[in-house]
Structure formats: C-alpha cells, structure tokens
Design a protein around this motif. Structure first.
Motif, PDB file in Angstrom:
ATOM      1  N   ILE A   7       0.840  -1.200   0.000  1.00 38.88           N
ATOM      2  CA  ILE A   7       0.000   0.000   0.000  1.00 38.88           C
ATOM      3  C   ILE A   7       0.876   1.252   0.000  1.00 38.88           C
ATOM      4  O   ILE A   7       0.636   2.206  -0.769  1.00 38.88           O
ATOM      5  CB  ILE A   7      -0.946  -0.013   1.222  1.00 38.88           C
ATOM      6  N   SER A   8       1.897   1.242   0.855  1.00 35.57           N
ATOM      7  CA  SER A   8       2.810   2.395   0.896  1.00 35.57           C
ATOM      8  C   SER A   8       3.541   2.551  -0.439  1.00 35.57           C
ATOM      9  O   SER A   8       3.742   3.677  -0.934  1.00 35.57           O
ATOM     10  CB  SER A   8       3.827   2.218   2.032  1.00 35.57           C
ATOM     11  N   TRP A   9       3.934   1.426  -1.035  1.00 38.29           N
ATOM     12  CA  TRP A   9       4.688   1.450  -2.308  1.00 38.29           C
ATOM     13  C   TRP A   9       3.818   2.000  -3.451  1.00 38.29           C
ATOM     14  O   TRP A   9       4.293   2.778  -4.279  1.00 38.29           O
ATOM     15  CB  TRP A   9       5.170   0.045  -2.614  1.00 38.29           C
ATOM     16  N   ARG A  10       2.528   1.605  -3.466  1.00 36.17           N
ATOM     17  CA  ARG A  10       1.643   2.055  -4.548  1.00 36.17           C
ATOM     18  C   ARG A  10       1.373   3.559  -4.488  1.00 36.17           C
ATOM     19  O   ARG A  10       1.171   4.208  -5.520  1.00 36.17           O
ATOM     20  CB  ARG A  10       0.317   1.288  -4.490  1.00 36.17           C
ATOM     21  N   TYR A  11       1.343   4.096  -3.287  1.00 34.38           N
ATOM     22  CA  TYR A  11       1.071   5.526  -3.145  1.00 34.38           C
ATOM     23  C   TYR A  11       2.359   6.363  -3.103  1.00 34.38           C
ATOM     24  O   TYR A  11       2.303   7.564  -2.838  1.00 34.38           O
ATOM     25  CB  TYR A  11       0.250   5.783  -1.885  1.00 34.38           C
ATOM     26  N   CYS A  12       3.465   5.710  -3.382  1.00 34.22           N
ATOM     27  CA  CYS A  12       4.752   6.421  -3.382  1.00 34.22           C
ATOM     28  C   CYS A  12       5.177   6.692  -4.828  1.00 34.22           C
ATOM     29  O   CYS A  12       5.229   5.775  -5.651  1.00 34.22           O
ATOM     30  CB  CYS A  12       5.814   5.582  -2.665  1.00 34.22           C
ATOM     31  N   LYS A  13       5.462   7.917  -5.141  1.00 33.32           N
ATOM     32  CA  LYS A  13       5.896   8.272  -6.496  1.00 33.32           C
ATOM     33  C   LYS A  13       7.328   7.791  -6.744  1.00 33.32           C
ATOM     34  O   LYS A  13       8.161   7.799  -5.836  1.00 33.32           O
ATOM     35  CB  LYS A  13       5.822   9.781  -6.695  1.00 33.32           C
ATOM     36  N   PRO A  14       7.610   7.349  -7.992  1.00 32.53           N
ATOM     37  CA  PRO A  14       8.960   6.863  -8.308  1.00 32.53           C
ATOM     38  C   PRO A  14      10.049   7.895  -8.035  1.00 32.53           C
ATOM     39  O   PRO A  14      11.215   7.528  -7.838  1.00 32.53           O
ATOM     40  CB  PRO A  14       8.870   6.539  -9.800  1.00 32.53           C
ATOM     41  N   THR A  15       9.695   9.164  -8.014  1.00 35.79           N
ATOM     42  CA  THR A  15      10.697  10.212  -7.796  1.00 35.79           C
ATOM     43  C   THR A  15      11.015  10.411  -6.306  1.00 35.79           C
ATOM     44  O   THR A  15      12.007  11.079  -5.975  1.00 35.79           O
ATOM     45  CB  THR A  15      10.191  11.545  -8.381  1.00 35.79           C
ATOM     46  N   GLU A  16      10.199   9.838  -5.425  1.00 39.29           N
ATOM     47  CA  GLU A  16      10.449  10.010  -3.990  1.00 39.29           C
ATOM     48  C   GLU A  16      11.641   9.165  -3.547  1.00 39.29           C
ATOM     49  O   GLU A  16      11.842   8.045  -4.045  1.00 39.29           O
ATOM     50  CB  GLU A  16       9.205   9.632  -3.184  1.00 39.29           C
ATOM     51  N   PRO A  17      12.449   9.655  -2.603  1.00 36.28           N
ATOM     52  CA  PRO A  17      13.649   8.938  -2.145  1.00 36.28           C
ATOM     53  C   PRO A  17      13.355   7.545  -1.574  1.00 36.28           C
ATOM     54  O   PRO A  17      14.163   6.634  -1.726  1.00 36.28           O
ATOM     55  CB  PRO A  17      14.219   9.865  -1.067  1.00 36.28           C
ATOM     56  N   ARG A  18      12.199   7.386  -0.949  1.00 36.01           N
ATOM     57  CA  ARG A  18      11.910   6.093  -0.307  1.00 36.01           C
ATOM     58  C   ARG A  18      11.347   5.058  -1.260  1.00 36.01           C
ATOM     59  O   ARG A  18      11.117   3.910  -0.865  1.00 36.01           O
ATOM     60  CB  ARG A  18      10.929   6.305   0.858  1.00 36.01           C
ATOM     61  N   HIS A  19      11.125   5.434  -2.525  1.00 37.62           N
ATOM     62  CA  HIS A  19      10.527   4.495  -3.473  1.00 37.62           C
ATOM     63  C   HIS A  19      11.424   3.271  -3.677  1.00 37.62           C
ATOM     64  O   HIS A  19      10.945   2.124  -3.723  1.00 37.62           O
ATOM     65  CB  HIS A  19      10.259   5.181  -4.814  1.00 37.62           C
ATOM     66  N   ALA A  20      12.717   3.496  -3.830  1.00 35.89           N
ATOM     67  CA  ALA A  20      13.648   2.383  -4.060  1.00 35.89           C
ATOM     68  C   ALA A  20      13.665   1.431  -2.860  1.00 35.89           C
ATOM     69  O   ALA A  20      13.666   0.196  -3.021  1.00 35.89           O
ATOM     70  CB  ALA A  20      15.047   2.921  -4.336  1.00 35.89           C
ATOM     71  N   ALA A  21      13.667   1.996  -1.642  1.00 36.90           N
ATOM     72  CA  ALA A  21      13.682   1.157  -0.433  1.00 36.90           C
ATOM     73  C   ALA A  21      12.396   0.349  -0.310  1.00 36.90           C
ATOM     74  O   ALA A  21      12.417  -0.844   0.052  1.00 36.90           O
ATOM     75  CB  ALA A  21      13.875   2.037   0.799  1.00 36.90           C
ATOM     76  N   LEU A  22      11.253   0.963  -0.630  1.00 35.83           N
ATOM     77  CA  LEU A  22       9.979   0.244  -0.584  1.00 35.83           C
ATOM     78  C   LEU A  22       9.924  -0.859  -1.630  1.00 35.83           C
ATOM     79  O   LEU A  22       9.381  -1.955  -1.373  1.00 35.83           O
ATOM     80  CB  LEU A  22       8.815   1.219  -0.783  1.00 35.83           C
ATOM     81  N   THR A  23      10.486  -0.601  -2.804  1.00 40.16           N
ATOM     82  CA  THR A  23      10.523  -1.616  -3.855  1.00 40.16           C
ATOM     83  C   THR A  23      11.331  -2.834  -3.398  1.00 40.16           C
ATOM     84  O   THR A  23      10.925  -3.985  -3.604  1.00 40.16           O
ATOM     85  CB  THR A  23      11.136  -1.040  -5.143  1.00 40.16           C
ATOM     86  N   GLN A  24      12.478  -2.580  -2.773  1.00 42.41           N
ATOM     87  CA  GLN A  24      13.304  -3.680  -2.268  1.00 42.41           C
ATOM     88  C   GLN A  24      12.571  -4.464  -1.172  1.00 42.41           C
ATOM     89  O   GLN A  24      12.654  -5.699  -1.120  1.00 42.41           O
ATOM     90  CB  GLN A  24      14.620  -3.132  -1.718  1.00 42.41           C
ATOM     91  N   GLU A  25      11.863  -3.745  -0.316  1.00 46.19           N
ATOM     92  CA  GLU A  25      11.123  -4.402   0.761  1.00 46.19           C
ATOM     93  C   GLU A  25       9.994  -5.263   0.210  1.00 46.19           C
ATOM     94  O   GLU A  25       9.755  -6.384   0.691  1.00 46.19           O
ATOM     95  CB  GLU A  25      10.572  -3.352   1.721  1.00 46.19           C
ATOM     96  N   VAL A  26       9.292  -4.769  -0.819  1.00 46.04           N
ATOM     97  CA  VAL A  26       8.225  -5.553  -1.456  1.00 46.04           C
ATOM     98  C   VAL A  26       8.808  -6.817  -2.072  1.00 46.04           C
ATOM     99  O   VAL A  26       8.249  -7.919  -1.924  1.00 46.04           O
ATOM    100  CB  VAL A  26       7.488  -4.712  -2.524  1.00 46.04           C
TER     101      VAL A  26
END
Length: 321
Positions: free
Chosen positions: A202-221
């Motif tokens: 849910i957090s990953w879907r609402y996170c824009k690819p340009t946000e700094p935490r997007h890469a970390a959320l992608t790895q966590e998913v």
C-alpha cells in the motif's frame, strides 16, 4: 509372581510388525494436517516412515515398568500410589473422573479390573522440615519432596498386550502432532508475512517513483514477496508430507523417555534411610518450542474404585497420553 512373569513377557518381547492399514496412515496424516492427503501417493510414501516410527515406539513402550496396582485398598502400601496421591479417596476420584474408565467398565460388565496409564506432572521441590536424628529432632532441615499434580487415567485396556498397542498408537499420534505444531507455526508465519507485505505494498503504490523512499519500498516488497512465496511453497501438500515423514523418522529429536529412580520416605521426602522405598518414574518429554514433561506409569485399576465422580478441576494443560 508366575502371573507377572507371563505378563512381563508382553512388555519385553519385540512388538509385532506394523500393520500397513491405510486407515492408520490416513489417521496419521489427519493428525498432522488433512492437506497431506492431497499429496501424490501419500500413503505409499508414508509406509516406510510409519514402520520406523512404529518400531521406535515399541522400544519406548518396552522400557516402561511393570504395571502397579492403583487402588484405594493398596494406596497405603504401594509406593507409587502413595507418592502420587494424598489419600485413598483421591485415588478413587481420579479413576472415577475418567470418562474412558467409566465407559470401558460399562462395555465390559464381567471385568473386575483393567490396565491403563497414570499421567501426571511430578517434580522434586525444595522445602524445610523436621528430621529425627537419634533422640534429637532437627528443625528447618532442607529437604526435597516429590510433588505430583494433574493426575489422570488414560489408555484403558483389558490386558497388557492391548495396553502396549494403545501406547504405541498414542506415541505415533504424538509424533504426528509434532508435525502439526510445526505446520501451524508455518501457517502463522505466512499470515504474518502476508499482513506485512500488504501493508508495504500500500505504501509502495502511493509512493511516487521520484520520492527517495521508493527504491527502499521496492526492495522491501521484493524481499517480502520472496519470503511469502517460499513460505507458501513450504505449505504445499508434498512439503507437509515431507515434514510428517521427518517427524516420524527423527523421533529422538522431539520425543524422549527419561527414567528417574528415587528413594522416598512415607512423607514423600527424598531419603537414603533404610526404611525409604524405592520407586521409578518415567518422564515423557515432548518438544513444543519448550520441552513438556509428563510422568507416565502403567497401572492396574479396579472396578470397585469406580464411584460417582465429584467435581475435579485440577487438570493438565495438555494430555500427552
């Protein structure tokens, strides 16, 4: 003595070979998890593990001591009965409280006795008491006292051969229940992973690819998805069957029998005095994250001790036998 020599041979003889009854294999699978029956050729694949577990269980049962009479009339004379129960009446209450005992005697109206196992928790506890030394009485002497609680009667049979077979069957179910415990742990872990994965997605879907935490959320998913898929695979029927086979063939790692020899005086105090009585306790230990310890003792019970049961609330947390 001749009678017991004949009965003792039942405990010391090699148990008969395991019957490959499909119903027995199905019961073991159901005890562990019904989904095991969805595995290809599960009964054929279980036969070897069953034979190994049956042979192991037979050797464990053969180590148990000869049955002792557990009755109100023998309470003050029989060492085990006197150590396990405070009064003759409590012997009757425990025997009568067992629905299995009452049903067995109801179905066998001509039988005046039966064989079973007494199951309880027992341990030595430290306390201070009196001790007679010659003409002197010492106060506050450190003593170890055998304390028993949660006494129950189980596995009622008409003869020792039938009791032996019942105990072997009970051990087999205990081995299967070890697999069930691990399967439940896997299922709980899967539910936990699923909840974490949904939350992170849910957090990953609402996170824009340009946000700094997007890469970390992608790895966590990706990490949680990999763990979840592995856990789901570990709950497939073939994987569950393999776990049951391991539980049956590696019994020593999670089920043990320990023999304890004690000398007790009439007050249940550990003693080396000449009048102290020797007794043997058999501890069945089952691994459930921690080791559960139950004391088991083969006993002979009498119909005359079956009375109208009273309220008897002291029970074991888990009945192993």
């Amino acid at each position: 003595m001749k009678l017991w020599n004949a009965l003792s041979a039942v405990f010391t003889r090699k148990p008969a070979g395991p019957a490959c009854d499909p119903a027995l294999l199905t019961a073991l699978a159901d005890s562990a998890n019904p989904r095991i029956k969805l595995a290809s050729r599960y009964q054929t694949r279980l036969q070897n593990a069953y034979a190994i577990a049956y042979s192991w269980s037979g050797r464990i049962v053969a180590k148990l001591p000869e049955p002792v009479e557990l009755s109100s009339r023998s309470w003050n004379k029989q060492t085990h009965a006197h150590a396990a129960f405070g009064t003759a009446e409590s012997v009757q209450e425990t025997i009568s409280h067992s629905e299995e005992v009452r049903n067995w005697f109801a179905l066998n109206p001509l039988a005046d006795h039966a064989y079973a196992v007494l199951v309880m928790q027992s341990q030595l506890q430290q306390r201070y008491g009196m001790e007679v030394c010659g003409d002197n009485i010492r106060q506050d002497v450190a003593q170890q006292v055998l304390v028993c609680r949660g006494q129950q009667i189980s596995q009622v049979a008409g003869n020792i051969a039938d009791l032996q077979e019942k105990l072997i069957g009970r051990l087999l179910k205990l081995l299967a229940s070890h697999a069930a415990w691990h399967i439940e742990a896997r299922e709980q872990f899967k539910r936990q992973l699923e909840a974490e994965l949904n939350e992170v997605r849910i957090s990953w879907r609402y996170c824009k690819p340009t946000e700094p935490r997007h890469a970390a959320l992608t790895q966590e998913v990706d990490k949680l998805s990999t763990e979840f898929n592995a856990c789901r695979s570990a709950l497939e029927p073939d994987a569950l069957l393999a776990l049951l086979e391991t539980s049956l063939t590696d019994a020593n790692s999670h089920l043990k029998l320990e023999i304890q020899s004690l000398k007790l005086n009439k007050m249940g105090v550990l003693s080396q005095a000449e009048d102290a009585a020797e007794m043997t306790l058999c501890h069945v230990l089952v691994e459930r994250g921690q080791w559960l310890d139950r004391t088991v003792l083969p006993v002979k019970i009498l119909r005359s001790d079956v009375i109208t049961p009273k309220d008897f609330s002291q029970r074991l947390d888990e009945v192993l036998f």
